[in-house]
Design a protein around this motif. Structure first.
Motif, mmCIF file in Angstrom:
data_model
loop_
_atom_site.group_PDB
_atom_site.id
_atom_site.type_symbol
_atom_site.label_atom_id
_atom_site.label_comp_id
_atom_site.label_asym_id
_atom_site.label_seq_id
_atom_site.Cartn_x
_atom_site.Cartn_y
_atom_site.Cartn_z
ATOM 1 N N MET A 1 0.924 -0.882 -0.110
ATOM 2 C CA MET A 1 0.072 0.187 -0.016
ATOM 3 C C MET A 1 0.887 1.255 0.047
ATOM 4 O O MET A 1 1.292 1.518 -0.943
ATOM 5 C CB MET A 1 -0.972 0.114 1.234
ATOM 6 C CG MET A 1 -2.069 0.818 1.037
ATOM 7 S SD MET A 1 -3.479 0.303 2.104
ATOM 8 C CE MET A 1 -2.720 1.288 3.780
ATOM 9 N N ASP A 4 0.876 4.203 -2.859
ATOM 10 C CA ASP A 4 -0.276 4.264 -3.342
ATOM 11 C C ASP A 4 -1.207 4.930 -2.692
ATOM 12 O O ASP A 4 -2.164 5.473 -3.454
ATOM 13 C CB ASP A 4 -0.672 2.849 -3.616
ATOM 14 C CG ASP A 4 0.339 2.106 -4.709
ATOM 15 O OD1 ASP A 4 1.032 2.805 -5.305
ATOM 16 O OD2 ASP A 4 0.235 0.860 -4.630
ATOM 17 N N ILE A 5 -1.242 5.211 -1.587
ATOM 18 C CA ILE A 5 -2.119 6.107 -0.934
ATOM 19 C C ILE A 5 -2.212 7.260 -1.630
ATOM 20 O O ILE A 5 -3.168 7.862 -1.421
ATOM 21 C CB ILE A 5 -1.946 6.139 0.717
ATOM 22 C CG1 ILE A 5 -2.139 4.917 1.327
ATOM 23 C CG2 ILE A 5 -2.882 7.201 1.403
ATOM 24 C CD1 ILE A 5 -1.474 4.801 2.779
ATOM 25 N N LYS A 7 -1.337 8.196 -4.694
ATOM 26 C CA LYS A 7 -1.570 7.958 -6.288
ATOM 27 C C LYS A 7 -2.883 8.462 -6.401
ATOM 28 O O LYS A 7 -3.687 7.437 -6.191
ATOM 29 C CB LYS A 7 -1.113 6.675 -6.740
ATOM 30 C CG LYS A 7 0.224 6.513 -6.600
ATOM 31 C CD LYS A 7 0.790 5.887 -7.698
ATOM 32 C CE LYS A 7 2.523 5.850 -7.800
ATOM 33 N NZ LYS A 7 3.159 4.696 -7.223
ATOM 34 N N ILE A 8 -3.068 9.394 -7.282
ATOM 35 C CA ILE A 8 -4.590 9.688 -7.861
ATOM 36 C C ILE A 8 -5.134 8.806 -8.850
ATOM 37 O O ILE A 8 -4.188 8.500 -9.807
ATOM 38 C CB ILE A 8 -4.630 11.253 -8.270
ATOM 39 C CG1 ILE A 8 -4.160 12.085 -7.105
ATOM 40 C CG2 ILE A 8 -5.916 11.329 -8.708
ATOM 41 C CD1 ILE A 8 -3.476 13.320 -7.663
ATOM 42 N N ASN A 9 -6.287 8.185 -8.733
ATOM 43 C CA ASN A 9 -6.850 7.265 -9.647
ATOM 44 C C ASN A 9 -6.965 8.371 -11.045
ATOM 45 O O ASN A 9 -7.366 9.528 -10.771
ATOM 46 C CB ASN A 9 -8.092 7.095 -9.338
ATOM 47 C CG ASN A 9 -8.210 5.677 -8.674
ATOM 48 O OD1 ASN A 9 -7.634 4.734 -9.076
ATOM 49 N ND2 ASN A 9 -9.039 5.672 -7.770
ATOM 50 N N PHE A 12 -9.550 10.467 -12.062
ATOM 51 C CA PHE A 12 -10.035 12.008 -11.378
ATOM 52 C C PHE A 12 -8.897 12.926 -11.654
ATOM 53 O O PHE A 12 -9.029 14.075 -10.893
ATOM 54 C CB PHE A 12 -10.253 11.547 -9.813
ATOM 55 C CG PHE A 12 -11.157 10.647 -9.533
ATOM 56 C CD1 PHE A 12 -12.427 11.155 -9.783
ATOM 57 C CD2 PHE A 12 -11.221 9.343 -8.822
ATOM 58 C CE1 PHE A 12 -13.495 10.396 -9.474
ATOM 59 C CE2 PHE A 12 -12.172 8.590 -8.543
ATOM 60 C CZ PHE A 12 -13.594 8.947 -9.027
ATOM 61 N N MET A 16 -8.835 17.283 -9.957
ATOM 62 C CA MET A 16 -8.103 17.553 -8.788
ATOM 63 C C MET A 16 -7.385 19.099 -8.811
ATOM 64 O O MET A 16 -6.574 19.228 -9.908
ATOM 65 C CB MET A 16 -6.941 16.221 -8.589
ATOM 66 C CG MET A 16 -7.441 15.001 -8.138
ATOM 67 S SD MET A 16 -8.280 15.052 -6.487
ATOM 68 C CE MET A 16 -7.695 13.782 -5.517
ATOM 69 N N VAL B 62 -11.887 6.861 -2.750
ATOM 70 C CA VAL B 62 -11.953 6.328 -4.159
ATOM 71 C C VAL B 62 -11.135 7.504 -4.997
ATOM 72 O O VAL B 62 -10.774 7.006 -6.135
ATOM 73 C CB VAL B 62 -13.552 6.763 -4.653
ATOM 74 C CG1 VAL B 62 -14.599 5.541 -4.006
ATOM 75 C CG2 VAL B 62 -14.192 7.987 -4.514
ATOM 76 N N LEU B 63 -10.613 8.576 -4.638
ATOM 77 C CA LEU B 63 -9.876 9.404 -5.469
ATOM 78 C C LEU B 63 -8.579 8.804 -5.565
ATOM 79 O O LEU B 63 -7.925 9.124 -6.653
ATOM 80 C CB LEU B 63 -9.926 10.986 -4.831
ATOM 81 C CG LEU B 63 -11.063 11.574 -4.580
ATOM 82 C CD1 LEU B 63 -10.831 12.915 -3.831
ATOM 83 C CD2 LEU B 63 -11.173 12.121 -6.324
ATOM 84 N N TYR B 64 -7.973 8.051 -4.659
ATOM 85 C CA TYR B 64 -6.688 7.679 -4.585
ATOM 86 C C TYR B 64 -6.670 6.058 -5.053
ATOM 87 O O TYR B 64 -7.525 5.305 -4.328
ATOM 88 C CB TYR B 64 -6.108 7.844 -3.286
ATOM 89 C CG TYR B 64 -5.739 9.203 -3.038
ATOM 90 C CD1 TYR B 64 -4.791 10.278 -3.559
ATOM 91 C CD2 TYR B 64 -6.612 10.085 -2.127
ATOM 92 C CE1 TYR B 64 -4.694 11.500 -3.563
ATOM 93 C CE2 TYR B 64 -6.837 11.385 -1.814
ATOM 94 C CZ TYR B 64 -5.892 12.166 -2.426
ATOM 95 O OH TYR B 64 -5.675 13.562 -2.413
ATOM 96 N N ALA B 65 -5.595 5.866 -5.509
ATOM 97 C CA ALA B 65 -5.573 4.145 -6.024
ATOM 98 C C ALA B 65 -4.955 3.274 -5.101
ATOM 99 O O ALA B 65 -4.205 2.601 -5.308
ATOM 100 C CB ALA B 65 -4.624 4.395 -7.458
ATOM 101 N N TRP B 66 -5.592 3.260 -3.713
ATOM 102 C CA TRP B 66 -4.924 2.732 -2.773
ATOM 103 C C TRP B 66 -5.165 1.083 -2.484
ATOM 104 O O TRP B 66 -4.743 0.319 -1.964
ATOM 105 C CB TRP B 66 -5.082 3.473 -1.443
ATOM 106 C CG TRP B 66 -6.558 3.313 -1.010
ATOM 107 C CD1 TRP B 66 -7.569 4.018 -1.618
ATOM 108 C CD2 TRP B 66 -7.264 2.520 -0.257
ATOM 109 N NE1 TRP B 66 -8.788 3.897 -0.991
ATOM 110 C CE2 TRP B 66 -8.699 2.970 -0.093
ATOM 111 C CE3 TRP B 66 -6.938 1.346 0.439
ATOM 112 C CZ2 TRP B 66 -9.760 2.053 0.568
ATOM 113 C CZ3 TRP B 66 -7.801 0.669 1.450
ATOM 114 C CH2 TRP B 66 -9.373 1.059 1.187
ATOM 115 N N ALA B 70 -10.574 0.352 -5.000
ATOM 116 C CA ALA B 70 -10.663 1.812 -5.396
ATOM 117 C C ALA B 70 -10.507 2.148 -6.774
ATOM 118 O O ALA B 70 -10.952 2.885 -7.277
ATOM 119 C CB ALA B 70 -9.828 2.517 -4.339
#
Ligand SMILES: Cc1ncc(C[n+]2csc(CCOP(=O)(O)OP(=O)(O)O)c2C)c(N)n1
Ligand code: SF4
Ligand SMILES: [Mg+2]
Lengths: 286, 189
Positions: A1, A4-5, A7-9, A12, A16, B62-66, B70
């Protein structure tokens, strides 16, 4: 993890704000080497804060944040006081503990993380004022040392209860008068850095925040030692310019003065820690 | 200010004062009524498609790829916004923003009403916001705005939202999108 916490999908990224994109793109998450030089061109983990203009606590916190080896795997535990005004603004996990309880809370968090993530380095760093560390929380500060908790404790010593308007603390020097200590302090400044040594710290350093690189080096050393060996302590002078009547630009001058006086450098490193630091240097971690 | 809220009859921002609790497993809640999930999904889609400036507020979960979940949800929420003709404004962290927030680009749980007022948002979906901050934000919105709030929650739901659907995982979002497409067609939107 971990990294990655932050890292923005990709879905989105278009909504942002730039500020947050910059945290992913230009901050130093996951970087092998982080340090003071990052302050000039990398995204900072603390940009805004609500302390007095020129407050050395804010500068010191910036130096500390650049030096934390793994921000994505670090939890900062803080306590009520001027410093705590900055913590909600840090892009990092922070836990605000009840005033004085910071070392007890940090001990618990560290133990839980060690149990939950046995194969990972998770650093727990306490950042609290002198009132919290040396007075009201002294019991917990010392207990965490006695018990060899693997945490780093950083005391922002401004020699006063600043956030509540200027009462004397154990860390206030003898004779000092404040708005709410009109008779002057009657006993000596508590030598917390020495108590840290006799209470079992593997590393104890007293310094001012006048030299950013020195602060950063000490923070890195302290965190690495805490990971492997046991409690480490940093006693950092960050004067309250408001309570001692200095202007926004005079904090640095005051720290330089005290480099020669009450905060003349003190450094204790246990023999095991000494060996360990040598090894870290060899491996290029320091 | 409290009686400005959409539940006009409720002078309190806290739904539990009216005896409302989160819906039981397998059910959803619309205002004060416990209903079947599909009923709630239809109503939520209808409200989003017929309200001014409908907006989705995606939170950090959901914004972050954790996690894999997600990542899946991100794709689905993007699709959801297209199906619902909804704008998206992120709640990317919970830090208090001083001296001011920019209500056009963000929503912050400490003053979510500013974003809703500024953009004149009449319906909104909160998704991926951690429970404790969703609770804070939804109470403020409930008492200070006339926005119809929808809590799409991965856990047990939010009684302070006007509508709440619970246990929403990626496959549930996919189902909601299909229902929303149908409603959209029925409404001719
Ligand atoms: C349990 C508890 N006791 C007392 C207080 C009041 N209080 C708030 S800040 C503060 C002083 C903090 O002094 P210090 O730790 O030196 O931090 P500084 O503000 O000087 O940075 C005190 C006593 C509190 N918030 N909580
Ligand atoms: S009161 Fe003192 S310690 Fe607190 S922010 Fe101001 S200068 Fe800094
Ligand atoms: Mg202090």
């Amino acid at each position: 993890m971990s990294v990655d916490i932050y890292k923005i999908n990709p879905e989105f990224r278009d909504i942002m704000p730039k500020d947050i994109l910059d945290l992913e793109d230009n901050a130093t998450w996951g970087a092998e080497k982080r340090g003071i030089s990052d302050l000039t061109d990398k995204k900072e983990l603390l940009e805004e804060h609500s302390l007095c203009a020129g407050c050395p606590e804010a500068a010191a916190l910036r130096y500390i944040l650049t030096a934390i080896p793994k921000p994505e795997d670090t939890i900062i535990v803080n306590s009520t006081g001027c410093t705590s005004l900055m913590f909600p603004h840090i892009a990092l996990h922070t836990v605000h503990s009840l005033f004085g309880n910071q070392n007890a809370v940090a001990s618990g968090i560290k133990r839980a993380l060690t149990w939950r993530f046995p194969d990972k380095d998770k650093d727990v760093v306490v950042l609290a004022g002198d009132g919290a560390t040396v007075d009201i929380g002294l019991d917990y500060t010392l207990q965490s040392f006695f018990r060899q908790e693997k945490i780093t404790t950083i005391c922002f010593d401004n020699e006063v209860y600043a956030n509540t308007g200027g009462q004397e603390s154990g860390s206030t020097p003898k004779g000092q008068v404040f708005k709410m200590a009109p008779k002057g302090k009657v006993f000596d400044k508590v030598p917390m850095w020495e108590l840290a040594v006799t209470s079992g710290c593997q590393y104890s350093v007293k310094l001012t925040a006048s030299a950013p690189k020195a602060v950063a080096r000490v923070v890195r050393e302290a965190i690495f030692i805490a990971r492997e060996l046991g409690p480490t302590y940093i006693h950092l002078y960050t004067p309250c310019i408001l309570e001692i009547g200095l202007s926004a630009s005079e904090g640095l001058w005051e720290m330089k003065e005290q480099d020669k006086d009450r905060f003349v450098s003190f450094k204790y490193v246990s023999p095991e820690a000494e060996e360990f630091l040598k090894q870290c240097k060899k491996e290029g971690r320091l | 200010m409290a009686n400005l809220g959409p539940a006009y009859y409720a002078p309190y921002p806290v739904a539990t004062y009216d005896g409302l609790l989160t819906p039981p497993e397998g059910k959803a809640m619309l205002l004060t009524d416990i209903v079947d999930e599909e009923v709630a999904m239809r109503e939520v889609a209808r409200v989003m498609l017929t309200s001014d400036n409908a907006t989705i507020f995606p939170g950090p979960q959901v914004l972050y790829a954790w996690s894999e979940e997600a990542k899946k949800k991100a794709t689905l929420i993007k699709e959801m916004s297209e199906v619902l003709n909804a704008k998206m404004i992120p709640m990317y962290d919970y830090r208090p923003k001083y001296p001011k927030i920019d209500p056009e680009v963000e929503i912050n749980p400490n003053h979510p009403n500013l974003t809703i007022w500024h953009n004149n948002i009449k319906a909104a979906i909160f998704i991926g916001v951690h429970c404790h901050y969703a609770n804070v934000a939804l109470k403020i919105v409930r008492s200070e705005t006339d926005c119809y709030t929808i809590g799409m929650c991965a856990l047990s739901g939010h009684e302070d939202a006007m509508a709440t659907i619970r246990d929403q995982h990626a496959e549930d979002l996919a189902r909601f999108i299909e229902i929303a497409k149908e409603v959209k067609q029925e409404l001719g939107k």
